[in-house]
Motif scaffolding. Sequence first.
Motif, short mmCIF file in Angstrom:
data_model
loop_
_atom_site.label_atom_id
_atom_site.label_comp_id
_atom_site.label_asym_id
_atom_site.label_seq_id
_atom_site.Cartn_x
_atom_site.Cartn_y
_atom_site.Cartn_z
N LYS A 1 4.04 37.44 -2.82
CA LYS A 1 4.26 38.39 -3.91
C LYS A 1 3.74 39.79 -3.51
CE LYS A 1 3.19 39.36 -8.72
NZ LYS A 1 2.39 38.99 -9.87
N ARG A 2 2.53 39.84 -2.91
CA ARG A 2 1.98 41.13 -2.47
C ARG A 2 2.85 41.77 -1.39
NH1 ARG A 2 -3.65 39.65 -0.76
NH2 ARG A 2 -3.39 37.77 -1.93
N TYR A 3 3.35 40.96 -0.47
CA TYR A 3 4.20 41.47 0.60
C TYR A 3 5.50 42.03 0.02
CZ TYR A 3 6.99 41.67 4.83
OH TYR A 3 7.79 42.11 5.85
N ARG A 4 6.10 41.31 -0.93
CA ARG A 4 7.33 41.76 -1.56
C ARG A 4 7.11 43.10 -2.28
NH1 ARG A 4 7.93 38.20 -5.38
NH2 ARG A 4 8.14 36.54 -3.88
N GLU A 5 5.98 43.21 -3.01
CA GLU A 5 5.66 44.46 -3.70
C GLU A 5 5.46 45.60 -2.72
OE1 GLU A 5 2.24 43.50 -6.01
OE2 GLU A 5 3.41 42.54 -7.61
N MET A 6 4.82 45.31 -1.59
CA MET A 6 4.56 46.34 -0.60
C MET A 6 5.88 46.82 0.03
SD MET A 6 2.14 46.13 2.79
CE MET A 6 3.15 44.87 3.55
N MET A 7 6.78 45.90 0.30
CA MET A 7 8.04 46.26 0.95
C MET A 7 9.01 46.98 0.00
SD MET A 7 8.11 45.57 4.10
CE MET A 7 6.42 45.85 4.47
N THR A 8 8.94 46.69 -1.28
CA THR A 8 9.86 47.31 -2.23
C THR A 8 9.25 48.52 -2.94
OG1 THR A 8 9.19 45.79 -3.99
CG2 THR A 8 11.09 45.15 -2.66
N GLY A 9 7.99 48.80 -2.68
CA GLY A 9 7.32 49.91 -3.33
C GLY A 9 7.70 51.25 -2.73
N PRO A 10 7.20 52.32 -3.31
CA PRO A 10 7.52 53.66 -2.79
C PRO A 10 6.89 53.88 -1.41
CG PRO A 10 5.85 53.81 -4.49
CD PRO A 10 6.31 52.37 -4.45
N VAL A 11 7.52 54.75 -0.65
CA VAL A 11 7.05 55.06 0.69
C VAL A 11 5.81 55.93 0.59
CG1 VAL A 11 7.65 56.19 2.85
CG2 VAL A 11 9.37 54.91 1.60
N TYR A 12 4.81 55.63 1.40
CA TYR A 12 3.58 56.43 1.41
C TYR A 12 3.82 57.71 2.19
CZ TYR A 12 -1.18 57.87 2.38
OH TYR A 12 -2.34 58.60 2.48
#
Length: 61
Positions: free
Chosen positions: A41-52
Amino acid sequence: MTPREIELLTIAKLEHDGHQLEAVELRKLKRQLEDGAALSKRYREMMTGPVYRWSKPVPRR
């Protein structure tokens, strides 16, 4: 498949293969499955989140 379904299928497979599971092993299996679900779940959120976007800090004067 939910983590609970995966847990039940894994337990059934191990018992079918002749393993006797103790309470400690069942807790360990359940914890591993919960941790795996949280990691995915954390990985999915990280990959679909906004670009830093890094920006250079303003120098102090």
